[in-house]
Scaffold this motif. Structure first.
Motif, PDB file in Angstrom:
ATOM      1  N   ARG A 229      22.755  40.020  46.382  1.00 24.76           N
ATOM      2  CA  ARG A 229      23.137  41.041  45.411  1.00 24.76           C
ATOM      3  C   ARG A 229      23.175  40.424  44.021  1.00 24.76           C
ATOM      4  NH1 ARG A 229      26.876  40.612  49.195  1.00 24.76           N
ATOM      5  NH2 ARG A 229      26.901  42.813  49.707  1.00 24.76           N
ATOM      6  N   LYS A 230      23.126  41.256  43.018  1.00 24.16           N
ATOM      7  CA  LYS A 230      23.113  40.762  41.641  1.00 24.16           C
ATOM      8  C   LYS A 230      24.400  40.037  41.298  1.00 24.16           C
ATOM      9  CE  LYS A 230      22.455  42.242  36.841  1.00 24.16           C
ATOM     10  NZ  LYS A 230      22.150  43.387  35.932  1.00 24.16           N
ATOM     11  N   TYR A 231      25.530  40.614  41.714  1.00 27.46           N
ATOM     12  CA  TYR A 231      26.838  40.002  41.464  1.00 27.46           C
ATOM     13  C   TYR A 231      27.392  39.508  42.790  1.00 27.46           C
ATOM     14  CZ  TYR A 231      26.476  42.354  36.969  1.00 27.46           C
ATOM     15  OH  TYR A 231      26.045  42.777  35.738  1.00 27.46           O
ATOM     16  N   SER A 232      27.851  38.283  42.818  1.00 29.77           N
ATOM     17  CA  SER A 232      28.336  37.693  44.061  1.00 29.77           C
ATOM     18  C   SER A 232      29.606  38.390  44.531  1.00 29.77           C
ATOM     19  CB  SER A 232      28.599  36.197  43.874  1.00 29.77           C
ATOM     20  OG  SER A 232      29.733  35.995  43.043  1.00 29.77           O
ATOM     21  N   LEU A 233      29.818  38.379  45.838  1.00 30.42           N
ATOM     22  CA  LEU A 233      31.044  38.955  46.382  1.00 30.42           C
ATOM     23  C   LEU A 233      32.274  38.216  45.869  1.00 30.42           C
ATOM     24  CD1 LEU A 233      30.324  39.852  50.126  1.00 30.42           C
ATOM     25  CD2 LEU A 233      30.588  41.383  48.176  1.00 30.42           C
ATOM     26  N   ARG A 234      32.117  36.923  45.638  1.00 28.04           N
ATOM     27  CA  ARG A 234      33.256  36.151  45.118  1.00 28.04           C
ATOM     28  C   ARG A 234      33.671  36.660  43.742  1.00 28.04           C
ATOM     29  NH1 ARG A 234      33.860  29.521  44.881  1.00 28.04           N
ATOM     30  NH2 ARG A 234      35.945  29.480  43.938  1.00 28.04           N
ATOM     31  N   ALA A 235      32.707  36.927  42.873  1.00 30.46           N
ATOM     32  CA  ALA A 235      33.011  37.447  41.540  1.00 30.46           C
ATOM     33  C   ALA A 235      33.655  38.828  41.631  1.00 30.46           C
ATOM     34  CB  ALA A 235      31.740  37.502  40.698  1.00 30.46           C
ATOM     35  N   ILE A 236      33.163  39.657  42.547  1.00 32.55           N
ATOM     36  CA  ILE A 236      33.731  40.999  42.719  1.00 32.55           C
ATOM     37  C   ILE A 236      35.154  40.907  43.264  1.00 32.55           C
ATOM     38  CG2 ILE A 236      33.508  43.129  44.062  1.00 32.55           C
ATOM     39  CD1 ILE A 236      30.429  42.660  43.899  1.00 32.55           C
ATOM     40  N   PHE A 237      35.366  40.018  44.240  1.00 41.88           N
ATOM     41  CA  PHE A 237      36.700  39.864  44.815  1.00 41.88           C
ATOM     42  C   PHE A 237      37.668  39.342  43.746  1.00 41.88           C
ATOM     43  CE2 PHE A 237      39.978  38.906  47.818  1.00 41.88           C
ATOM     44  CZ  PHE A 237      39.674  39.654  48.945  1.00 41.88           C
ATOM     45  N   ASN A 238      37.210  38.396  42.926  1.00 42.00           N
ATOM     46  CA  ASN A 238      38.050  37.897  41.833  1.00 42.00           C
ATOM     47  C   ASN A 238      38.438  39.026  40.883  1.00 42.00           C
ATOM     48  OD1 ASN A 238      38.175  35.197  42.622  1.00 42.00           O
ATOM     49  ND2 ASN A 238      36.358  34.620  41.458  1.00 42.00           N
ATOM     50  N   ALA A 239      37.492  39.918  40.594  1.00 39.58           N
ATOM     51  CA  ALA A 239      37.767  41.040  39.706  1.00 39.58           C
ATOM     52  C   ALA A 239      38.819  41.972  40.297  1.00 39.58           C
ATOM     53  CB  ALA A 239      36.475  41.805  39.429  1.00 39.58           C
ATOM     54  N   LEU A 240      38.753  42.217  41.607  1.00 38.48           N
ATOM     55  CA  LEU A 240      39.736  43.089  42.252  1.00 38.48           C
ATOM     56  C   LEU A 240      41.122  42.451  42.240  1.00 38.48           C
ATOM     57  CD1 LEU A 240      37.636  44.420  45.277  1.00 38.48           C
ATOM     58  CD2 LEU A 240      38.081  45.519  43.074  1.00 38.48           C
ATOM     59  N   LEU A 241      41.184  41.140  42.423  1.00 34.74           N
ATOM     60  CA  LEU A 241      42.466  40.449  42.327  1.00 34.74           C
ATOM     61  C   LEU A 241      43.008  40.504  40.901  1.00 34.74           C
ATOM     62  CD1 LEU A 241      41.857  37.273  44.548  1.00 34.74           C
ATOM     63  CD2 LEU A 241      43.117  39.355  45.150  1.00 34.74           C
ATOM     64  N   TYR A 242      42.113  40.431  39.914  1.00 35.22           N
ATOM     65  CA  TYR A 242      42.519  40.524  38.504  1.00 35.22           C
ATOM     66  C   TYR A 242      43.147  41.885  38.215  1.00 35.22           C
ATOM     67  CZ  TYR A 242      42.193  40.587  33.403  1.00 35.22           C
ATOM     68  OH  TYR A 242      42.487  40.684  32.060  1.00 35.22           O
ATOM     69  N   VAL A 243      42.509  42.951  38.685  1.00 30.90           N
ATOM     70  CA  VAL A 243      43.043  44.296  38.475  1.00 30.90           C
ATOM     71  C   VAL A 243      44.398  44.446  39.160  1.00 30.90           C
ATOM     72  CG1 VAL A 243      42.678  46.746  38.993  1.00 30.90           C
ATOM     73  CG2 VAL A 243      40.777  45.340  38.172  1.00 30.90           C
ATOM     74  N   THR A 244      44.527  43.914  40.372  1.00 30.67           N
ATOM     75  CA  THR A 244      45.785  44.011  41.109  1.00 30.67           C
ATOM     76  C   THR A 244      46.909  43.287  40.381  1.00 30.67           C
ATOM     77  OG1 THR A 244      44.547  44.061  43.196  1.00 30.67           O
ATOM     78  CG2 THR A 244      46.908  43.583  43.329  1.00 30.67           C
ATOM     79  N   LYS A 245      46.640  42.100  39.902  1.00 32.46           N
ATOM     80  CA  LYS A 245      47.677  41.291  39.273  1.00 32.46           C
ATOM     81  C   LYS A 245      48.055  41.797  37.887  1.00 32.46           C
ATOM     82  CE  LYS A 245      50.376  37.637  39.128  1.00 32.46           C
ATOM     83  NZ  LYS A 245      51.502  37.476  40.067  1.00 32.46           N
ATOM     84  N   THR A 246      47.061  42.153  37.079  1.00 28.02           N
ATOM     85  CA  THR A 246      47.335  42.541  35.691  1.00 28.02           C
ATOM     86  C   THR A 246      47.659  44.017  35.537  1.00 28.02           C
ATOM     87  OG1 THR A 246      45.005  43.006  35.195  1.00 28.02           O
ATOM     88  CG2 THR A 246      45.780  40.734  34.884  1.00 28.02           C
ATOM     89  N   GLY A 247      47.177  44.845  36.462  1.00 24.35           N
ATOM     90  CA  GLY A 247      47.424  46.277  36.378  1.00 24.35           C
ATOM     91  C   GLY A 247      46.545  47.006  35.388  1.00 24.35           C
ATOM     92  N   CYS A 248      45.475  46.374  34.913  1.00 21.05           N
ATOM     93  CA  CYS A 248      44.638  47.016  33.893  1.00 21.05           C
ATOM     94  C   CYS A 248      43.841  48.174  34.494  1.00 21.05           C
ATOM     95  CB  CYS A 248      43.701  45.994  33.251  1.00 21.05           C
ATOM     96  SG  CYS A 248      42.312  45.490  34.296  1.00 21.05           S
ATOM     97  N   GLN A 249      43.414  49.074  33.639  1.00 20.94           N
ATOM     98  CA  GLN A 249      42.565  50.178  34.067  1.00 20.94           C
ATOM     99  C   GLN A 249      41.176  49.646  34.397  1.00 20.94           C
ATOM    100  OE1 GLN A 249      42.990  52.506  30.513  1.00 20.94           O
ATOM    101  NE2 GLN A 249      44.548  53.828  31.419  1.00 20.94           N
ATOM    102  N   TRP A 250      40.489  50.376  35.268  1.00 24.32           N
ATOM    103  CA  TRP A 250      39.159  49.926  35.664  1.00 24.32           C
ATOM    104  C   TRP A 250      38.258  49.749  34.447  1.00 24.32           C
ATOM    105  CZ3 TRP A 250      38.412  48.115  40.359  1.00 24.32           C
ATOM    106  CH2 TRP A 250      39.191  48.590  41.425  1.00 24.32           C
ATOM    107  N   ARG A 251      38.294  50.701  33.538  1.00 30.63           N
ATOM    108  CA  ARG A 251      37.394  50.653  32.379  1.00 30.63           C
ATOM    109  C   ARG A 251      37.818  49.614  31.338  1.00 30.63           C
ATOM    110  NH1 ARG A 251      37.326  55.705  34.404  1.00 30.63           N
ATOM    111  NH2 ARG A 251      35.354  56.829  34.464  1.00 30.63           N
TER     112      ARG A 251
END
Length: 251
Positions: free
Chosen positions: A24-46
């Protein structure tokens, strides 16, 4: 790099469990890191930083893994590994159940309600944890639902998780005898209720404090400071993500 990024050893564990080698264009590791970032910081998706994968791709995988049960399966596998790391049997035999009412940030979404006891308009996250405080199962529902009838969905979900040694559930006085009879008949779970009124003065209830500690741990993930989700299943997924992130630090 962000503090929430997975270490190499943590990603090896996740990669082994996901077992998804598709290019895939973006690695699963990068995507998983992004989901952890959203969970921890609480930022909006956009509002995700530009150096993370695009938010629509991250949301797609969050949505996909939510709907196919991947978050529950990943959480269960990591619970078993974390317990073995702590020299415990992989499958817990005792669980502790409780609920926490949280405000809902969205208007016009269902289900939600008013918890007259806690004076909270929103939803409840109903969890069962093991003796280490690890979340075994979570069910989110309207805050106006009483704990005892709502717990049937929680215990049913726990039974479906397949913890073969699970036999006893510790609860407070909000869970009545009818639930105990139902739990024994349906799943052979012994529901043990400790009533505060039976104790003189202030006491820390044995094992019961562990579920309260888990609720406190959840607040460390700002996405869980309120229920920001339109759907209950999305909030449940963020609870699992928060629990997964905490377990990965100890594997």
């Amino acid at each position: 790099m962000y503090p929430t990024d997975l270490t190499d050893s943590a990603w090896q564990v996740i990669d082994q469990i996901l077992a998804d080698k598709r290019k895939r264009k973006y690695s699963l590791r990068a995507i998983f890191n992004a989901l952890l970032y959203v969970t921890k910081t609480g930022c909006q998706w956009r509002q995700m930083p530009n150096d993370l994968p695009p938010w629509p791709i991250c949301y797609y995988y969050f949505w996909k893994w939510r709907n196919d049960g991947s978050w529950e399966r990943l959480n269960k596998t990591l619970v078993e590994r974390r317990r073995q790391k702590a020299n415990r049997h992989a499958s817990p035999s005792v669980g502790v159940i409780d609920s926490q009412s949280v405000k809902n940030s969205e208007w016009g979404v269902v289900p939600k309600g008013f918890d007259g006891n806690k004076k909270v308009q929103g939803r409840k996250r109903h969890i069962v944890v093991d003796t280490l405080g690890l979340v075994l199962v979570v069910v989110v529902h309207a805050a106006n639902q009483h704990d005892s009838p709502a717990a049937r969905a929680v215990l049913s979900s726990l039974a479906r998780q397949g913890y073969e040694r699970m036999s006893k559930i510790l609860a407070d006085s909000a869970y009545g005898k009818n639930l105990a009879d139902w739990a024994m008949k349906s799943f052979a779970f012994i529901l043990e209720v400790v009533k505060v009124s039976e104790l003189a003065g202030f006491h820390v209830l044995p094992m019961r404090w562990k579920v309260e500690r888990t609720f406190a741990w959840m607040i460390w993930s700002r996405r869980l400071s309120k229920d920001y989700e339109c759907g209950c299943s999305s909030h449940e997924s963020f609870v699992y993500l928060s629990n997964i992130n905490r377990m990965l630090k100890h594997l």
